[in-house]
Scaffold this motif. Structure first.
Motif, PDB file in Angstrom:
ATOM      1  N   ASP A  20       0.816  -1.211   0.000  1.00 14.54           N
ATOM      2  CA  ASP A  20       0.000   0.000   0.000  1.00 14.54           C
ATOM      3  C   ASP A  20       0.854   1.267   0.000  1.00 14.54           C
ATOM      4  OD1 ASP A  20      -2.353  -1.439  -0.119  1.00 14.54           O
ATOM      5  OD2 ASP A  20      -2.709  -1.374   2.045  1.00 14.54           O
ATOM      6  N   ALA A  21       1.984   1.240   0.697  1.00  9.85           N
ATOM      7  CA  ALA A  21       2.871   2.407   0.725  1.00  9.85           C
ATOM      8  C   ALA A  21       3.456   2.659  -0.662  1.00  9.85           C
ATOM      9  CB  ALA A  21       3.982   2.202   1.747  1.00  9.85           C
ATOM     10  N   ILE A  22       3.860   1.600  -1.338  1.00 13.77           N
ATOM     11  CA  ILE A  22       4.396   1.749  -2.695  1.00 13.77           C
ATOM     12  C   ILE A  22       3.308   2.245  -3.639  1.00 13.77           C
ATOM     13  CG2 ILE A  22       5.313   0.479  -4.687  1.00 13.77           C
ATOM     14  CD1 ILE A  22       6.778  -1.317  -2.602  1.00 13.77           C
ATOM     15  N   ALA A  23       2.125   1.672  -3.517  1.00 11.24           N
ATOM     16  CA  ALA A  23       1.003   2.094  -4.372  1.00 11.24           C
ATOM     17  C   ALA A  23       0.707   3.584  -4.174  1.00 11.24           C
ATOM     18  CB  ALA A  23      -0.232   1.250  -4.067  1.00 11.24           C
ATOM     19  N   ALA A  24       0.694   4.027  -2.929  1.00 13.24           N
ATOM     20  CA  ALA A  24       0.410   5.439  -2.650  1.00 13.24           C
ATOM     21  C   ALA A  24       1.519   6.332  -3.204  1.00 13.24           C
ATOM     22  CB  ALA A  24       0.248   5.649  -1.147  1.00 13.24           C
ATOM     23  N   ALA A  25       2.766   5.911  -3.010  1.00 19.69           N
ATOM     24  CA  ALA A  25       3.899   6.715  -3.474  1.00 19.69           C
ATOM     25  C   ALA A  25       3.926   6.837  -4.990  1.00 19.69           C
ATOM     26  CB  ALA A  25       5.208   6.111  -2.973  1.00 19.69           C
ATOM     27  N   GLU A  26       3.489   5.787  -5.675  1.00 16.53           N
ATOM     28  CA  GLU A  26       3.521   5.785  -7.138  1.00 16.53           C
ATOM     29  C   GLU A  26       2.202   6.200  -7.768  1.00 16.53           C
ATOM     30  OE1 GLU A  26       5.087   2.116  -8.665  1.00 16.53           O
ATOM     31  OE2 GLU A  26       6.885   2.249  -7.418  1.00 16.53           O
ATOM     32  N   GLY A  27       1.195   6.432  -6.944  1.00 14.11           N
ATOM     33  CA  GLY A  27      -0.112   6.807  -7.482  1.00 14.11           C
ATOM     34  C   GLY A  27      -0.772   5.681  -8.251  1.00 14.11           C
ATOM     35  N   ARG A  28      -0.512   4.456  -7.820  1.00 13.43           N
ATOM     36  CA  ARG A  28      -1.055   3.268  -8.474  1.00 13.43           C
ATOM     37  C   ARG A  28      -1.968   2.532  -7.507  1.00 13.43           C
ATOM     38  NH1 ARG A  28       0.086   2.735 -13.975  1.00 13.43           N
ATOM     39  NH2 ARG A  28       2.158   3.545 -14.375  1.00 13.43           N
ATOM     40  N   SER A  29      -2.732   1.602  -8.061  1.00 18.93           N
ATOM     41  CA  SER A  29      -3.605   0.795  -7.207  1.00 18.93           C
ATOM     42  C   SER A  29      -2.823  -0.370  -6.602  1.00 18.93           C
ATOM     43  CB  SER A  29      -4.779   0.237  -8.024  1.00 18.93           C
ATOM     44  OG  SER A  29      -4.305  -0.720  -8.967  1.00 18.93           O
ATOM     45  N   VAL A  35       0.266  -7.005  -9.457  1.00 21.84           N
ATOM     46  CA  VAL A  35       0.421  -7.600 -10.787  1.00 21.84           C
ATOM     47  C   VAL A  35       1.846  -7.369 -11.287  1.00 21.84           C
ATOM     48  CG1 VAL A  35      -0.276  -7.419 -13.212  1.00 21.84           C
ATOM     49  CG2 VAL A  35      -2.017  -7.542 -11.419  1.00 21.84           C
ATOM     50  N   GLN A  36       2.353  -6.141 -11.135  1.00 20.74           N
ATOM     51  CA  GLN A  36       3.718  -5.841 -11.568  1.00 20.74           C
ATOM     52  C   GLN A  36       4.735  -6.662 -10.785  1.00 20.74           C
ATOM     53  OE1 GLN A  36       2.622  -4.265 -14.593  1.00 20.74           O
ATOM     54  NE2 GLN A  36       4.786  -3.942 -14.304  1.00 20.74           N
ATOM     55  N   ASP A  40       7.343  -9.111 -12.511  1.00 26.92           N
ATOM     56  CA  ASP A  40       8.779  -8.912 -12.304  1.00 26.92           C
ATOM     57  C   ASP A  40       9.431 -10.177 -11.749  1.00 26.92           C
ATOM     58  OD1 ASP A  40       8.463  -6.312 -13.192  1.00 26.92           O
ATOM     59  OD2 ASP A  40       8.635  -5.407 -11.191  1.00 26.92           O
ATOM     60  N   ALA A  41       8.766 -10.831 -10.801  1.00 26.82           N
ATOM     61  CA  ALA A  41       9.309 -12.061 -10.215  1.00 26.82           C
ATOM     62  C   ALA A  41       9.394 -13.164 -11.263  1.00 26.82           C
ATOM     63  CB  ALA A  41       8.449 -12.509  -9.032  1.00 26.82           C
ATOM     64  N   LEU A  42       8.380 -13.289 -12.094  1.00 25.79           N
ATOM     65  CA  LEU A  42       8.403 -14.313 -13.146  1.00 25.79           C
ATOM     66  C   LEU A  42       9.500 -14.033 -14.171  1.00 25.79           C
ATOM     67  CD1 LEU A  42       4.568 -14.824 -13.690  1.00 25.79           C
ATOM     68  CD2 LEU A  42       6.165 -16.349 -12.500  1.00 25.79           C
ATOM     69  N   ASP A  43       9.681 -12.767 -14.536  1.00 22.65           N
ATOM     70  CA  ASP A  43      10.756 -12.401 -15.470  1.00 22.65           C
ATOM     71  C   ASP A  43      12.123 -12.745 -14.881  1.00 22.65           C
ATOM     72  OD1 ASP A  43       8.898 -11.457 -17.297  1.00 22.65           O
ATOM     73  OD2 ASP A  43       9.258  -9.331 -16.844  1.00 22.65           O
ATOM     74  N   ALA A  44      12.304 -12.440 -13.598  1.00 19.18           N
ATOM     75  CA  ALA A  44      13.583 -12.719 -12.941  1.00 19.18           C
ATOM     76  C   ALA A  44      13.848 -14.216 -12.874  1.00 19.18           C
ATOM     77  CB  ALA A  44      13.600 -12.116 -11.535  1.00 19.18           C
ATOM     78  N   ARG A  45      12.835 -14.982 -12.555  1.00 21.97           N
ATOM     79  CA  ARG A  45      12.999 -16.443 -12.496  1.00 21.97           C
ATOM     80  C   ARG A  45      13.308 -17.024 -13.871  1.00 21.97           C
ATOM     81  NH1 ARG A  45      10.745 -19.612  -8.020  1.00 21.97           N
ATOM     82  NH2 ARG A  45      10.450 -18.183  -6.285  1.00 21.97           N
ATOM     83  N   ALA A  46      12.656 -16.501 -14.902  1.00 21.30           N
ATOM     84  CA  ALA A  46      12.913 -16.992 -16.260  1.00 21.30           C
ATOM     85  C   ALA A  46      14.341 -16.659 -16.688  1.00 21.30           C
ATOM     86  CB  ALA A  46      11.909 -16.391 -17.242  1.00 21.30           C
TER      87      ALA A  46
END
Length: 79
Positions: A20-29, A35-36, A40-46
């Motif tokens: 929630d803190a990241i969402a508020a700081a970035e103006g995102r839900s 989802v991001q 990101d975790a799936l990309d890193a694992r791949a």
């Protein structure tokens, strides 16, 4: 367009607070941040799996670093 499939996730309160803190700081839900984070975790694992497979393929082909190459790396970066 791919239709998203609903799912659920259980998070401990501290992790949810961070989301929630990241969402508020970035103006995102909260949804967008989660989802991001999954993408990101799936990309890193791949990427990790591809690097491991590349190393295994090279090893199986007999492509190893020479003693001199290994010594040079240790000299450059330390042991």
């Amino acid at each position: 367009m791919t239709v998203p499939v609903p799912t659920s996730i259980r998070l401990d309160p501290e992790t949810l607070k961070q989301v929630d803190a990241i969402a508020a700081a970035e103006g995102r839900s909260r949804h967008w941040i989660l989802v991001q984070a999954v993408k990101d975790a799936l990309d890193a694992r791949a990427a990790y799996a591809a690097a491991v497979q590349k190393g295994l393929d090279e090893a199986n082909a007999g492509q190893f670093a020479t003693d001199e190459e290994v010594a040079a790396m240790f000299a450059k970066y330390g042991a």
